[in-house]
Design an enzyme around this catalytic site. Structure first.
Site, PDB file in Angstrom:
ATOM      1  N   LYS A   1       0.829  -1.215   0.000  1.00  0.00           N
ATOM      2  CA  LYS A   1       0.000   0.000   0.000  1.00  0.00           C
ATOM      3  C   LYS A   1       0.866   1.270   0.000  1.00  0.00           C
ATOM      4  CE  LYS A   1      -3.864  -2.355   2.293  1.00  0.00           C
ATOM      5  NZ  LYS A   1      -4.919  -2.232   3.329  1.00  0.00           N
TER       6      LYS A   1
ATOM      7  N   TYR B   1     -12.473  -2.403  -3.693  1.00  0.00           N
ATOM      8  CA  TYR B   1     -12.997  -2.441  -2.323  1.00  0.00           C
ATOM      9  C   TYR B   1     -14.528  -2.366  -2.277  1.00  0.00           C
ATOM     10  CZ  TYR B   1      -8.374  -2.218  -0.130  1.00  0.00           C
ATOM     11  OH  TYR B   1      -7.106  -2.496   0.309  1.00  0.00           O
TER      12      TYR B   1
ATOM     13  N   ASN C   1      -2.114   0.068   6.772  1.00  0.00           N
ATOM     14  CA  ASN C   1      -1.566  -1.186   7.306  1.00  0.00           C
ATOM     15  C   ASN C   1      -0.689  -1.952   6.315  1.00  0.00           C
ATOM     16  OD1 ASN C   1      -3.589  -2.119   5.687  1.00  0.00           O
ATOM     17  ND2 ASN C   1      -4.646  -3.310   7.249  1.00  0.00           N
TER      18      ASN C   1
ATOM     19  N   HIS D   1      -2.116  -5.661   1.604  1.00  0.00           N
ATOM     20  CA  HIS D   1      -3.389  -6.359   1.432  1.00  0.00           C
ATOM     21  C   HIS D   1      -3.082  -7.775   0.965  1.00  0.00           C
ATOM     22  CE1 HIS D   1      -7.375  -7.490  -0.038  1.00  0.00           C
ATOM     23  NE2 HIS D   1      -6.730  -7.991  -1.074  1.00  0.00           N
TER      24      HIS D   1
ATOM     25  N   GLU E   1      -9.309 -10.960  -7.781  1.00  0.00           N
ATOM     26  CA  GLU E   1      -8.438  -9.803  -7.555  1.00  0.00           C
ATOM     27  C   GLU E   1      -7.255  -9.792  -8.527  1.00  0.00           C
ATOM     28  OE1 GLU E   1      -9.584  -9.412  -2.791  1.00  0.00           O
ATOM     29  OE2 GLU E   1      -7.536  -9.936  -3.341  1.00  0.00           O
TER      30      GLU E   1
HETATM   31  P1  CMP Z   1      -7.490  -4.729   3.511  1.00  0.00           P
HETATM   32  O1  CMP Z   1      -7.093  -6.130   3.803  1.00  0.00           O
HETATM   33  O2  CMP Z   1      -6.808  -4.069   2.371  1.00  0.00           O
HETATM   34  O3  CMP Z   1      -9.066  -4.673   3.267  1.00  0.00           O
HETATM   35  C1  CMP Z   1      -9.911  -3.660   3.741  1.00  0.00           C
HETATM   36  C2  CMP Z   1      -9.143  -2.556   4.393  1.00  0.00           C
HETATM   37  O4  CMP Z   1      -9.913  -1.617   5.102  1.00  0.00           O
HETATM   38  C3  CMP Z   1      -8.227  -3.125   5.439  1.00  0.00           C
HETATM   39  O5  CMP Z   1      -7.180  -3.828   4.800  1.00  0.00           O
HETATM   40  C4  CMP Z   1      -7.823  -1.894   6.215  1.00  0.00           C
HETATM   41  O6  CMP Z   1      -6.701  -1.251   5.678  1.00  0.00           O
HETATM   42  C5  CMP Z   1      -9.042  -1.008   6.038  1.00  0.00           C
HETATM   43  N1  CMP Z   1      -9.717  -0.866   7.309  1.00  0.00           N
HETATM   44  C6  CMP Z   1     -10.264  -1.846   8.047  1.00  0.00           C
HETATM   45  N2  CMP Z   1     -10.793  -1.321   9.173  1.00  0.00           N
HETATM   46  C7  CMP Z   1     -10.570   0.016   9.128  1.00  0.00           C
HETATM   47  C8  CMP Z   1     -10.875   1.095   9.984  1.00  0.00           C
HETATM   48  N3  CMP Z   1     -11.515   0.894  11.136  1.00  0.00           N
HETATM   49  N4  CMP Z   1     -10.491   2.331   9.607  1.00  0.00           N
HETATM   50  C9  CMP Z   1      -9.832   2.518   8.434  1.00  0.00           C
HETATM   51  N5  CMP Z   1      -9.527   1.520   7.579  1.00  0.00           N
HETATM   52  C10 CMP Z   1      -9.881   0.290   7.920  1.00  0.00           C
END
Ligand code: CMP
Length: 139
Positions: free
Chosen positions: A10, A50, A113, A116, A127
């Site tokens: 990311k 998403y 984070n 993914h 995907e």
């Molecule tokens: P990902 O696995 O990419 O799939 C959905 C994403 O939403 C997840 O990783 C997080 O980065 C994001 N996400 C999940 N919960 C939250 C939250 N409470 N606030 C902001 N982003 C979130």
């Protein structure tokens, strides 16, 4: 079984110049990077990717973040690649991620984070098809 999973490094990873550091963790875990491309995601691409989170309160923030800078899209291959990569990534919230995982090591928040990974073989196929053509994956 040998599987493929879809991975994204990311914008928080590319911004901090962590592509190689994250890839080292991936490869050390025995996963092979069989497809890889650095792209700027468009808003439409992020919204499509998403779409299942469309009704979540963080959807807008998520799309803004994912289009805030370059990402690296990847296809990872290996034994039980989907589950293996989720283990290597660690919990979605880095505060809950296990020691040694990518998110525990590198991530600063649940939104930013770092990585993914697909949650099933079926979703991995969907995907991967969104970002790769057959000829761009070399196993
Ligand atoms: P990902 O696995 O990419 O799939 C959905 C994403 O939403 C997840 O990783 C997080 O980065 C994001 N996400 C999940 N919960 C939250 C939250 N409470 N606030 C902001 N982003 C979130």
């Amino acid at each position: 079984a040998t599987e493929r999973t879809f991975s994204i490094l990311k914008p928080d990873a590319t911004k901090r110049n962590l592509t190689g550091a994250v890839n080292a963790v991936i490869e050390k875990a025995g996963l092979r990077i069989v497809g890889q491309r650095r792209i700027q995601m468009s808003q439409a691409q992020a919204e499509t990717f998403y779409a299942i989170h469309k009704e979540r309160p963080f959807f807008g923030e998520l799309v803004t973040f994912m289009t805030s800078g370059p990402v690296v899209v990847q296809v990872l291959e290996g034994e039980n690649a989907v589950a293996k990569y989720r283990e290597v990534m660690g919990a979605t919230n880095p505060a809950q991620a296990a020691e040694g995982t990518i998110r525990k090591t590198f991530s600063e928040s649940v939104g930013e984070n770092t990585v993914h990974g697909s949650d099933s073989v079926e979703n991995a196929k969907i995907e991967i098809a969104q970002f790769f053509q057959d000829g761009d994956i070399v196993g």
